[in-house]
Enzyme design. Structure first.
Site, PDB file in Angstrom:
ATOM      1  N   TYR A  17       4.921  16.983  37.326  1.00  0.00           N
ATOM      2  CA  TYR A  17       4.110  16.396  36.257  1.00  0.00           C
ATOM      3  C   TYR A  17       4.637  15.001  35.916  1.00  0.00           C
ATOM      4  CZ  TYR A  17       1.651  15.977  31.798  1.00  0.00           C
ATOM      5  OH  TYR A  17       0.857  15.540  30.763  1.00  0.00           O
ATOM      6  N   HIS A  21       2.756  11.235  36.581  1.00  0.00           N
ATOM      7  CA  HIS A  21       2.513  10.283  35.497  1.00  0.00           C
ATOM      8  C   HIS A  21       3.275   8.978  35.715  1.00  0.00           C
ATOM      9  CE1 HIS A  21       0.499  13.597  33.529  1.00  0.00           C
ATOM     10  NE2 HIS A  21       0.003  12.716  32.689  1.00  0.00           N
ATOM     11  N   TYR A  40       0.048   5.593  24.345  1.00  0.00           N
ATOM     12  CA  TYR A  40      -0.148   7.003  24.687  1.00  0.00           C
ATOM     13  C   TYR A  40       1.190   7.549  25.153  1.00  0.00           C
ATOM     14  CZ  TYR A  40      -2.764  10.954  26.876  1.00  0.00           C
ATOM     15  OH  TYR A  40      -3.276  12.180  27.233  1.00  0.00           O
ATOM     16  N   TRP A  75      -8.600  12.886  38.049  1.00  0.00           N
ATOM     17  CA  TRP A  75      -7.250  13.096  37.519  1.00  0.00           C
ATOM     18  C   TRP A  75      -7.079  14.553  37.103  1.00  0.00           C
ATOM     19  CZ3 TRP A  75      -2.742  10.737  37.722  1.00  0.00           C
ATOM     20  CH2 TRP A  75      -1.724  11.123  36.848  1.00  0.00           C
ATOM     21  N   TRP A  76      -8.073  15.097  36.419  1.00  0.00           N
ATOM     22  CA  TRP A  76      -7.986  16.498  36.014  1.00  0.00           C
ATOM     23  C   TRP A  76      -7.871  17.405  37.232  1.00  0.00           C
ATOM     24  CZ3 TRP A  76     -12.499  16.560  31.969  1.00  0.00           C
ATOM     25  CH2 TRP A  76     -12.091  15.901  30.818  1.00  0.00           C
TER      26      TRP A  76
END
Length: 103
Positions: A17, A21, A40, A75-76
């Protein structure tokens, strides 16, 4: 305008993860900025594998249209193996209620 929520990683997916990112796609970054997002952050609770996200966004931008963008859907799909998701691969998220703010 702040928006905070939590998500959940699957066991063993923390490093992947983080890696994904760290290599955020430029077209996704552009879509986020286009939705008015200018700050963010995502934080991890390693004990529960809960992710806590806080984003700041400018009013008057098409934030609600972000899920309709092809790059967001891609992306999802890319992230779905790592986290708890709905059948359409949208991450399951739980809104967090503001309790305190110090400015």
């Amino acid at each position: 305008m702040n928006h905070a929520f939590k998500m959940k990683l699957k066991p063993g997916m923390v490093e992947e993860y983080r890696r994904r990112h760290d290599e955020l796609w430029p077209d996704l970054a552009e879509a986020l900025r286009g939705a008015g997002i200018y700050d963010y952050s995502i934080f991890l609770d390693e004990e529960t594998l809960s992710l806590f996200a806080v984003l700041k966004r400018k009013p008057g931008y098409p934030f609600d249209d972000l899920p309709k963008q092809a790059v967001m859907r891609r992306w999802w799909d890319y992230m779905a193996p790592l986290m708890e998701c709905h059948p359409d691969n949208r991450p399951i998220d739980w809104p967090l209620e503001p309790m305190f703010h110090f400015d």
